[in-house]
Scaffold this motif. Sequence first.
Motif, mmCIF file in Angstrom:
data_model
loop_
_atom_site.group_PDB
_atom_site.id
_atom_site.type_symbol
_atom_site.label_atom_id
_atom_site.label_comp_id
_atom_site.label_asym_id
_atom_site.label_seq_id
_atom_site.Cartn_x
_atom_site.Cartn_y
_atom_site.Cartn_z
ATOM 1 N N ALA A 77 0.838 -1.183 0.145
ATOM 2 C CA ALA A 77 0.001 0.023 -0.143
ATOM 3 C C ALA A 77 0.987 1.185 -0.003
ATOM 4 O O ALA A 77 1.854 1.405 0.703
ATOM 5 N N SER A 78 0.663 2.108 -0.987
ATOM 6 C CA SER A 78 1.602 3.334 -0.992
ATOM 7 C C SER A 78 0.744 4.441 -1.346
ATOM 8 O O SER A 78 -0.313 4.277 -2.311
ATOM 9 N N SER A 79 1.054 5.808 -1.010
ATOM 10 C CA SER A 79 0.388 6.729 -1.441
ATOM 11 C C SER A 79 1.454 7.916 -1.107
ATOM 12 O O SER A 79 2.219 7.977 -0.102
ATOM 13 N N ILE A 80 1.219 9.140 -1.677
ATOM 14 C CA ILE A 80 2.024 10.235 -1.675
ATOM 15 C C ILE A 80 1.879 10.825 -0.034
ATOM 16 O O ILE A 80 0.632 11.029 0.109
ATOM 17 N N GLY A 81 2.813 10.968 0.550
ATOM 18 C CA GLY A 81 2.954 11.743 1.849
ATOM 19 C C GLY A 81 2.735 10.587 3.087
ATOM 20 O O GLY A 81 2.918 10.895 4.044
ATOM 21 N N PHE A 82 2.889 9.187 2.538
ATOM 22 C CA PHE A 82 2.833 8.363 3.373
ATOM 23 C C PHE A 82 4.057 7.214 3.203
ATOM 24 O O PHE A 82 4.593 7.058 1.920
ATOM 25 N N LYS A 83 4.519 6.680 4.414
ATOM 26 C CA LYS A 83 5.362 5.562 3.861
ATOM 27 C C LYS A 83 4.833 4.159 3.449
ATOM 28 O O LYS A 83 3.853 3.930 3.716
ATOM 29 N N LYS A 84 5.467 3.445 2.542
ATOM 30 C CA LYS A 84 5.063 2.449 1.798
ATOM 31 C C LYS A 84 4.875 1.205 3.171
ATOM 32 O O LYS A 84 5.692 0.942 3.880
ATOM 33 N N MET A 85 3.813 0.679 2.973
ATOM 34 C CA MET A 85 3.541 -0.471 4.030
ATOM 35 C C MET A 85 3.325 -1.895 3.141
ATOM 36 O O MET A 85 2.675 -1.912 2.269
ATOM 37 N N VAL A 86 4.067 -2.951 3.756
ATOM 38 C CA VAL A 86 3.952 -4.173 2.968
ATOM 39 C C VAL A 86 3.271 -5.121 3.831
ATOM 40 O O VAL A 86 3.882 -5.268 5.086
ATOM 41 N N THR A 87 2.231 -6.120 3.693
ATOM 42 C CA THR A 87 1.874 -6.968 4.551
ATOM 43 C C THR A 87 1.718 -8.320 3.931
ATOM 44 O O THR A 87 1.522 -8.458 2.633
ATOM 45 N N THR A 88 2.107 -9.499 4.618
ATOM 46 C CA THR A 88 2.104 -10.778 4.028
ATOM 47 C C THR A 88 0.509 -11.409 4.007
ATOM 48 O O THR A 88 -0.034 -11.179 5.022
ATOM 49 N N VAL A 89 0.188 -11.951 2.860
ATOM 50 C CA VAL A 89 -0.957 -12.557 2.870
ATOM 51 C C VAL A 89 -1.038 -13.904 3.276
ATOM 52 O O VAL A 89 -0.274 -14.604 3.127
ATOM 53 N N THR A 90 -1.909 -14.286 4.508
ATOM 54 C CA THR A 90 -1.869 -15.428 5.074
ATOM 55 C C THR A 90 -3.158 -16.101 5.045
ATOM 56 O O THR A 90 -3.373 -17.428 4.730
ATOM 57 N N ASP A 91 -4.239 -15.400 4.560
ATOM 58 C CA ASP A 91 -5.525 -16.110 4.738
ATOM 59 C C ASP A 91 -6.414 -15.088 3.728
ATOM 60 O O ASP A 91 -6.642 -14.131 3.806
ATOM 61 N N VAL A 92 -7.014 -15.976 2.732
ATOM 62 C CA VAL A 92 -7.758 -15.207 1.522
ATOM 63 C C VAL A 92 -8.912 -14.409 2.009
ATOM 64 O O VAL A 92 -9.532 -13.649 1.705
ATOM 65 N N ALA A 93 -9.662 -15.151 3.159
ATOM 66 C CA ALA A 93 -10.763 -14.840 3.593
ATOM 67 C C ALA A 93 -10.690 -13.701 4.757
ATOM 68 O O ALA A 93 -11.603 -12.929 5.244
ATOM 69 N N LYS A 94 -9.688 -13.433 5.132
ATOM 70 C CA LYS A 94 -9.424 -12.410 6.049
ATOM 71 C C LYS A 94 -9.560 -10.909 5.445
ATOM 72 O O LYS A 94 -9.174 -10.747 4.314
ATOM 73 N N ASN A 95 -10.057 -9.919 6.110
ATOM 74 C CA ASN A 95 -10.094 -8.758 6.009
ATOM 75 C C ASN A 95 -8.748 -7.886 6.518
ATOM 76 O O ASN A 95 -8.714 -7.823 7.788
ATOM 77 N N TYR A 96 -7.880 -7.581 5.401
ATOM 78 C CA TYR A 96 -6.814 -6.922 5.953
ATOM 79 C C TYR A 96 -6.696 -5.429 6.162
ATOM 80 O O TYR A 96 -7.393 -4.576 5.500
ATOM 81 N N GLU A 97 -6.166 -4.908 7.327
ATOM 82 C CA GLU A 97 -6.357 -3.628 7.813
ATOM 83 C C GLU A 97 -4.866 -3.285 7.886
ATOM 84 O O GLU A 97 -3.937 -3.719 8.560
ATOM 85 N N VAL A 98 -4.673 -2.096 6.939
ATOM 86 C CA VAL A 98 -3.235 -1.516 6.611
ATOM 87 C C VAL A 98 -3.213 -0.326 7.234
ATOM 88 O O VAL A 98 -4.109 0.593 6.938
ATOM 89 N N ILE A 99 -2.390 0.325 8.086
ATOM 90 C CA ILE A 99 -2.380 1.465 8.677
ATOM 91 C C ILE A 99 -0.971 2.136 8.306
ATOM 92 O O ILE A 99 0.133 1.777 8.279
ATOM 93 N N LEU A 100 -1.171 3.350 7.357
ATOM 94 C CA LEU A 100 -0.047 4.037 6.812
ATOM 95 C C LEU A 100 0.505 5.085 7.779
ATOM 96 O O LEU A 100 -0.264 5.927 8.374
ATOM 97 N N GLN A 101 1.611 5.121 7.772
ATOM 98 C CA GLN A 101 2.338 6.167 8.748
ATOM 99 C C GLN A 101 2.852 7.413 7.681
ATOM 100 O O GLN A 101 3.352 7.189 6.682
ATOM 101 N N PRO A 102 2.711 8.602 8.218
ATOM 102 C CA PRO A 102 3.442 9.649 7.446
ATOM 103 C C PRO A 102 4.784 9.568 6.946
ATOM 104 O O PRO A 102 5.489 9.254 7.615
#
Length: 886
Positions: A77-102
């Motif tokens: 997950a990447s966006s201008i003004g935030f650090k890029k965040m990388v998350t490993t996928v473990t379960d397809v059925a899971k809803n992933y919550e990603v928190i970006l830091q400035p």
Amino acid sequence: MRKFIFSCWLLLAALSVAAQRPLKGLVKDASGKGIESVNVTLKDTGGNIINFTRTNKNGAFNIELKNEAIAGYHLEASSIGFKKMVTTVTDVAKNYEVILQPSETTLETVTVKNRPSLTSRGDTLNYRTADFADKQDRSIGDVLKKMPGVEVAEDGKITYNGKSISNLYVDGDNLLDDKYNIGTKSIPHGAVDKVQVIQNDQPVKMMRKNNMSDDVALNLVIKDEAKLKMMGDATVGAGVPNRFDENLTAMLFNKKLKFINNIKGNNIGIDPGSDLIAHNFSDYAKKLDNDKPNGLLSTGAAGVPSLPQSRYLFNKAGLINLNNLYKFNPDLQLRANISYLYDKRHQEYNKFSETYLPGQTIRYAETQNNAINPQKLRAQFTLNGNAEKYYLNNNLVLEYSPFKTRSDLIINNVAANQLLKQKTFDLSNEFNYRKKLKSEDVINLYSYLNHTAQPEILNITPGLNPDILNNGNSYLDLTQQIKLPTWYTNNYVSFAFVKNNFVQTYKAGFNVQQQQLNSVLYRTQNNQQTEPVTGNTVNELDWFKTKLYTEATYEYTNDKLKAGLSLPLSYNHIDYSDAANQLHNSLNKLFINPSFNLKYETSTENYVTANYSFRNDLGNISDVYRGTILKNYRSLFSNDAPITESQTHNIGAGFNFRKAMQMLFANLTANYSDTELNTISAFNLSNNIQQKIVLPLNNHIRNFYLAANASKYLFTLKSTVNAGVSYSQSRYSQLQNNALLPFNTQTIAYKIGIEAKLSDFINWSYAANYAITDNKAIVANGIKTNFKQLRQQSALAITTIKNLYVNLSAEHLFTRQSSQPDLKYIFADANLRYKWLKMKTDIEFGITNLTNIKRFDAIYLSANSLTTGTYIIPGRVAMLKATFNF
């Protein structure tokens, strides 16, 4: 059997669809708020992209999966003004919550008490308007001048850290379409919460993901309370001698409707037409590639003195300026920009010029008294659709510009009169459509159509220069008539292949230009007989120009680097004929005009740029007409050469430095161009007339430019200071009276300025510009000339008692030229303003030109020519005004 196979196929398709389970999630910031338009990418263990999407307005995302065997894959997950965040996928059925830091580009607000602050997120820098505004400021334009890094020129043009802004947005909308002076003059600074500087501005939403734009724009963020109602002001002013100034402005900035509508009139030397200046029109005209002459005839006026326009202009002008934008939805809007300008101007001057040539000096003296009547009606209607998947822009423009000038002349002690009438009609439509495909590739369709009519008539009484134009016999008058209708179209289709950070764009198109130049120079004999001066003063020229072109563009961008390579290839065909002058020529040329640009971020806030281009250009219809045209009362122009061909190498580099928290901005720019042409303009000068003919002779022009500028806010002094220095050099040749003279011209210019808050009730500003120009003919015992000019401006704003303001200003001009006496002028103005809060009214009394200067002398120096002029200017003017704010 067929039904069975078909049923099996449907079943398999249904099972396939059912097996596709989307990978879902939510992207938030540190405060828990969803972030819109975040790029979310699914990559396999080898780093290959499987699929990607963008978050919606709530920060949610869905990525379609072809199979569920994605354990160990990564979500980025990447966006201008935030650090890029990388998350490993473990379960397809899971809803992933990603928190970006400035990211490090987010600059914390300066919190020191009583100090202005800037905040930055990504490419956007925010100035809080209240931090820079003072009680005496009225419009947002007054405050912009005080913001470090931002510069506002006298004509209203805005630059940020040395780069011209491409747009001025009002709450994110392009209401004024590059003619933004009315906005900076009219919008109250109290209605603006903050001014945003948007670097790498890309107005097309679908192009922001792979943004290659290098434009800078300003966005005025309107306060919420200012969006709820219409606001504006009405001014009534009267003064002596016989002066008036009236103004009515209404504006509204809500989500659906935005407008700035204005009607004004005055005769105090303020040009309402300055509200209609399109500051980036020259760049836009280059993209259109429709090189038609703006006008072939003129009155030959001496120009204007080196003063602010309000000090020399005699006018009586009115303007209606209507700018309205309606949004059907967030992605679709309709804009109408309609204006009509009517002006009457008076100009009176004396001019004396000398041109220095080997063994002779050409001298020329004249007096002109001009009555000028410009008008301009312009209507522009723009339909704009701007969404993530498509972009539509259709721009219809109608212009009608009648222009009339009457002149009383005395030319080397010979009296004459002239009348010039020009009526330009221009109708155009520009259509642009982009569509993003499922593959993220983009198709673009473009079409531009234009028709222009430019009839011109110049009449001169009595007939001048009889030795050249009437076999030495006196005659009554001269009349030059010209018609130049133009039809033009430019059309192309392009396709952009988008893959990660790399974009390839391929374009193919054509343009066609058709023109007819019909001109004749008549003379009227003393017996009232009218006839062409000679057969050589008639043109019946048909011009047809076509271009077939293709272009391949390769662009790469990442967090630090942007690079672009363009390879346009064009086949150019020109055919022109004139039976009256026994002329029929054609030209076929194949050109490749490569260009390269690079931008590299050396740190979070600083970057370097480099660019190179090679360009082949062909001249236009004004290069090839054979019949002589009387351009003005003392200039006869014609051609005896093929179409002008030029080849230009251009190379440039720059460095932009910024420390936003310290409010320090600096830039360094260098540019060099080298142009070779196959023609040169040859002038035959005498004391009464100049004749120009374009000849087939190689000509070389070299230009070099270097500039450094800096701007800084001094917190302890509550002041914004700026300084700059520039150096320019030009090498070129002039052919005059059969003498070919190579010239070298050098100019060094310095500037300094300060906007200071001396105390809670006193503000002071100062600006100085000093320029030194040297000209030299590069031959033995060559002509040398030197010119120096200093201009200083200062203003003092004082709050005497509550709501009573005093403004005192002065301007000093100093000019030195070795062969002329020094010129020194000091202008002074005073203004008293009282804010009647209960009535929401400002009462203002002002006096301009306190010293009552009515004549202004000026010196102009170029190459081997020196011109001195004396202008009649308005003397002292006193005005009383009342401005009601609503």
